[in-house]
Design a protein around this motif. Sequence first.
Motif, PDB file in Angstrom:
ATOM      1  N   GLY A  90      10.495  40.525 -11.266  1.00  0.00           N
ATOM      2  CA  GLY A  90       9.825  39.284 -10.884  1.00  0.00           C
ATOM      3  C   GLY A  90      10.729  38.254 -10.257  1.00  0.00           C
ATOM      4  N   ILE A  91      11.955  38.640  -9.881  1.00  0.00           N
ATOM      5  CA  ILE A  91      12.886  37.712  -9.234  1.00  0.00           C
ATOM      6  C   ILE A  91      12.755  37.917  -7.729  1.00  0.00           C
ATOM      7  CG2 ILE A  91      15.277  36.901  -9.103  1.00  0.00           C
ATOM      8  CD1 ILE A  91      14.031  36.752 -11.906  1.00  0.00           C
ATOM      9  N   ASN A  92      11.914  37.109  -7.066  1.00  0.00           N
ATOM     10  CA  ASN A  92      11.689  37.264  -5.638  1.00  0.00           C
ATOM     11  C   ASN A  92      12.852  36.664  -4.848  1.00  0.00           C
ATOM     12  OD1 ASN A  92      11.304  34.442  -5.414  1.00  0.00           O
ATOM     13  ND2 ASN A  92       9.120  34.650  -5.877  1.00  0.00           N
ATOM     14  N   PRO A  93      12.892  36.869  -3.526  1.00  0.00           N
ATOM     15  CA  PRO A  93      14.028  36.374  -2.743  1.00  0.00           C
ATOM     16  C   PRO A  93      14.275  34.870  -2.878  1.00  0.00           C
ATOM     17  CG  PRO A  93      12.811  37.979  -1.457  1.00  0.00           C
ATOM     18  CD  PRO A  93      12.016  37.749  -2.714  1.00  0.00           C
ATOM     19  N   MET A  94      13.227  34.072  -2.984  1.00  0.00           N
ATOM     20  CA  MET A  94      13.423  32.633  -3.144  1.00  0.00           C
ATOM     21  C   MET A  94      14.100  32.321  -4.481  1.00  0.00           C
ATOM     22  SD  MET A  94      10.631  29.513  -2.988  1.00  0.00           S
ATOM     23  CE  MET A  94      10.249  29.915  -1.275  1.00  0.00           C
ATOM     24  N   ALA A  95      13.640  32.980  -5.538  1.00  0.00           N
ATOM     25  CA  ALA A  95      14.256  32.793  -6.847  1.00  0.00           C
ATOM     26  C   ALA A  95      15.703  33.254  -6.831  1.00  0.00           C
ATOM     27  CB  ALA A  95      13.471  33.541  -7.913  1.00  0.00           C
ATOM     28  N   LEU A  96      15.977  34.360  -6.157  1.00  0.00           N
ATOM     29  CA  LEU A  96      17.346  34.857  -6.080  1.00  0.00           C
ATOM     30  C   LEU A  96      18.250  33.851  -5.387  1.00  0.00           C
ATOM     31  CD1 LEU A  96      19.462  37.051  -6.487  1.00  0.00           C
ATOM     32  CD2 LEU A  96      18.630  38.159  -4.398  1.00  0.00           C
ATOM     33  N   ARG A  97      17.751  33.196  -4.340  1.00  0.00           N
ATOM     34  CA  ARG A  97      18.561  32.167  -3.668  1.00  0.00           C
ATOM     35  C   ARG A  97      18.884  31.033  -4.618  1.00  0.00           C
ATOM     36  NH1 ARG A  97      15.245  33.450   0.796  1.00  0.00           N
ATOM     37  NH2 ARG A  97      13.800  31.744   0.322  1.00  0.00           N
ATOM     38  N   GLU A  98      17.914  30.638  -5.444  1.00  0.00           N
ATOM     39  CA  GLU A  98      18.162  29.565  -6.408  1.00  0.00           C
ATOM     40  C   GLU A  98      19.180  30.001  -7.455  1.00  0.00           C
ATOM     41  OE1 GLU A  98      14.766  27.220  -7.789  1.00  0.00           O
ATOM     42  OE2 GLU A  98      13.509  28.419  -6.452  1.00  0.00           O
ATOM     43  N   VAL A  99      19.080  31.256  -7.909  1.00  0.00           N
ATOM     44  CA  VAL A  99      20.060  31.791  -8.858  1.00  0.00           C
ATOM     45  C   VAL A  99      21.446  31.768  -8.247  1.00  0.00           C
ATOM     46  CG1 VAL A  99      20.833  33.923  -9.982  1.00  0.00           C
ATOM     47  CG2 VAL A  99      18.446  33.201 -10.194  1.00  0.00           C
ATOM     48  N   ARG A 100      21.564  32.232  -7.004  1.00  0.00           N
ATOM     49  CA  ARG A 100      22.863  32.255  -6.334  1.00  0.00           C
ATOM     50  C   ARG A 100      23.427  30.845  -6.157  1.00  0.00           C
ATOM     51  NH1 ARG A 100      25.949  36.742  -5.473  1.00  0.00           N
ATOM     52  NH2 ARG A 100      26.942  35.409  -3.930  1.00  0.00           N
ATOM     53  N   THR A 101      22.562  29.879  -5.905  1.00  0.00           N
ATOM     54  CA  THR A 101      23.014  28.491  -5.769  1.00  0.00           C
ATOM     55  C   THR A 101      23.594  27.974  -7.074  1.00  0.00           C
ATOM     56  OG1 THR A 101      21.418  27.995  -4.019  1.00  0.00           O
ATOM     57  CG2 THR A 101      22.268  26.123  -5.269  1.00  0.00           C
ATOM     58  N   ILE A 102      22.930  28.277  -8.185  1.00  0.00           N
ATOM     59  CA  ILE A 102      23.430  27.856  -9.495  1.00  0.00           C
ATOM     60  C   ILE A 102      24.768  28.515  -9.790  1.00  0.00           C
ATOM     61  CG2 ILE A 102      23.007  28.052 -11.986  1.00  0.00           C
ATOM     62  CD1 ILE A 102      20.003  27.642 -11.308  1.00  0.00           C
ATOM     63  N   LEU A 103      24.857  29.824  -9.554  1.00  0.00           N
ATOM     64  CA  LEU A 103      26.113  30.531  -9.806  1.00  0.00           C
ATOM     65  C   LEU A 103      27.236  29.972  -8.929  1.00  0.00           C
ATOM     66  CD1 LEU A 103      24.825  34.222  -9.998  1.00  0.00           C
ATOM     67  CD2 LEU A 103      25.532  32.764 -11.914  1.00  0.00           C
ATOM     68  N   ALA A 104      26.945  29.694  -7.670  1.00  0.00           N
ATOM     69  CA  ALA A 104      27.967  29.168  -6.761  1.00  0.00           C
ATOM     70  C   ALA A 104      28.456  27.806  -7.217  1.00  0.00           C
ATOM     71  CB  ALA A 104      27.411  29.078  -5.341  1.00  0.00           C
ATOM     72  N   SER A 105      27.545  26.969  -7.705  1.00  0.00           N
ATOM     73  CA  SER A 105      27.935  25.636  -8.167  1.00  0.00           C
ATOM     74  C   SER A 105      28.873  25.717  -9.360  1.00  0.00           C
ATOM     75  CB  SER A 105      26.687  24.825  -8.523  1.00  0.00           C
ATOM     76  OG  SER A 105      27.048  23.543  -9.016  1.00  0.00           O
ATOM     77  N   TYR A 106      28.523  26.542 -10.349  1.00  0.00           N
ATOM     78  CA  TYR A 106      29.376  26.671 -11.532  1.00  0.00           C
ATOM     79  C   TYR A 106      30.693  27.371 -11.192  1.00  0.00           C
ATOM     80  CZ  TYR A 106      25.884  24.847 -14.745  1.00  0.00           C
ATOM     81  OH  TYR A 106      25.012  24.021 -15.406  1.00  0.00           O
ATOM     82  N   TYR A 107      30.649  28.353 -10.298  1.00  0.00           N
ATOM     83  CA  TYR A 107      31.857  29.040  -9.858  1.00  0.00           C
ATOM     84  C   TYR A 107      32.835  28.032  -9.229  1.00  0.00           C
ATOM     85  CZ  TYR A 107      34.600  32.641  -7.354  1.00  0.00           C
ATOM     86  OH  TYR A 107      35.596  33.456  -6.869  1.00  0.00           O
ATOM     87  N   HIS A 108      32.294  27.092  -8.476  1.00  0.00           N
ATOM     88  CA  HIS A 108      33.111  26.071  -7.813  1.00  0.00           C
ATOM     89  C   HIS A 108      33.645  25.040  -8.798  1.00  0.00           C
ATOM     90  CE1 HIS A 108      34.426  23.238  -4.733  1.00  0.00           C
ATOM     91  NE2 HIS A 108      33.668  22.304  -5.293  1.00  0.00           N
ATOM     92  N   THR A 109      32.760  24.456  -9.598  1.00  0.00           N
ATOM     93  CA  THR A 109      33.163  23.329 -10.441  1.00  0.00           C
ATOM     94  C   THR A 109      33.940  23.755 -11.682  1.00  0.00           C
ATOM     95  OG1 THR A 109      31.002  23.319 -11.566  1.00  0.00           O
ATOM     96  CG2 THR A 109      31.256  21.891  -9.635  1.00  0.00           C
ATOM     97  N   ASN A 110      33.659  24.954 -12.226  1.00  0.00           N
ATOM     98  CA  ASN A 110      34.380  25.373 -13.431  1.00  0.00           C
ATOM     99  C   ASN A 110      35.871  25.545 -13.179  1.00  0.00           C
ATOM    100  OD1 ASN A 110      32.310  25.382 -15.308  1.00  0.00           O
ATOM    101  ND2 ASN A 110      31.805  27.529 -15.035  1.00  0.00           N
ATOM    102  N   ALA A 111      36.242  26.147 -12.059  1.00  0.00           N
ATOM    103  CA  ALA A 111      37.659  26.338 -11.760  1.00  0.00           C
ATOM    104  C   ALA A 111      38.353  25.002 -11.534  1.00  0.00           C
ATOM    105  CB  ALA A 111      37.824  27.240 -10.539  1.00  0.00           C
ATOM    106  N   LEU A 112      37.664  24.073 -10.873  1.00  0.00           N
ATOM    107  CA  LEU A 112      38.226  22.739 -10.678  1.00  0.00           C
ATOM    108  C   LEU A 112      38.441  22.035 -12.014  1.00  0.00           C
ATOM    109  CD1 LEU A 112      36.152  21.551  -7.600  1.00  0.00           C
ATOM    110  CD2 LEU A 112      38.645  21.721  -7.683  1.00  0.00           C
ATOM    111  N   ALA A 113      37.432  22.090 -12.877  1.00  0.00           N
ATOM    112  CA  ALA A 113      37.563  21.444 -14.182  1.00  0.00           C
ATOM    113  C   ALA A 113      38.688  22.070 -14.992  1.00  0.00           C
ATOM    114  CB  ALA A 113      36.241  21.544 -14.942  1.00  0.00           C
ATOM    115  N   LEU A 114      38.842  23.395 -14.886  1.00  0.00           N
ATOM    116  CA  LEU A 114      39.893  24.084 -15.633  1.00  0.00           C
ATOM    117  C   LEU A 114      41.269  23.552 -15.260  1.00  0.00           C
ATOM    118  CD1 LEU A 114      40.596  26.493 -17.580  1.00  0.00           C
ATOM    119  CD2 LEU A 114      40.881  27.862 -15.504  1.00  0.00           C
TER     120      LEU A 114
END
Length: 270
Positions: A90-114
């Motif tokens: 049930g994860i359609n392409p639009m939902a997948l884009r939103e998932v990827r956006t969330i992952l990209a945001s945390y991938y970016h900010t977590n390393a900076l915070a570390l």
Amino acid sequence: MQESVPSILEANASGETAEIYADIRSTLGTSVVNLIWRNLATMPGALSWAWSAAKPLYLGPAAAHAEAVRRTLGLPALPGISSDALVAAGINPMALREVRTILASYYHTNALALVVLSALLERYDPTEGDHARPADTVPASSTTELPPLPAMASLSPEVQRLIVEMNEFGEETDPYLIASMYRHLAYWPPYLAIVRTLLVPLHANGSLNGLTRSARALGRAHGRALAPRLSPHRPPESLQQALAASRLFVEHPIARMNGICALIRRATPE
């Protein structure tokens, strides 16, 4: 386990706190203020002191050190998630884009915070070891708009239990804080369930704990290199409380999720 430490919510912030929150969002290119800053806001003088020290690093050398963490952190093998499996769940392409956006945001900010918070710790509680080198190049970043972070109480009991279980992955002590990334991904429970299944073997064989320890060590090594670049204001009376909070976040959810987010992001198709 408690869901969070004391914090001042963005909706409840006023005066200087609201101004700093807005500056954090603008500087980091994100629509949310992470819990570490909202927790520091509850300590007299801690938020303005910590952000005055951190902001120049975020605007300057921290990006290259964070990128070095992303490139250096060795990730264990993990099967990729097929696009067909996501569609079937049930994860359609639009939902997948939103998932990827969330992952990209945390991938970016977590390393900076570390690296930034590790630098703050090294400034006041230095450790012995090497100074890590920054990356030669840094990808361009952009502002990311994330959906609202759902409260745990708003989620179904099954999803709450799933998040609590996943929050133990890569943590060798009793988890104290629930990683916000899991709550953000709770908009798509089937995706969380697939990720949980992929991570269980790595949790069972100790690979995720090793990944967390590696992220901590990298954070400290880059923090040592960045610490001389700090020019914080006069420390507040709450200095020791602020350092303890920073240490809690760096050594546990931030270090843990640096590796796990990178793993999940790599396994998730475009």
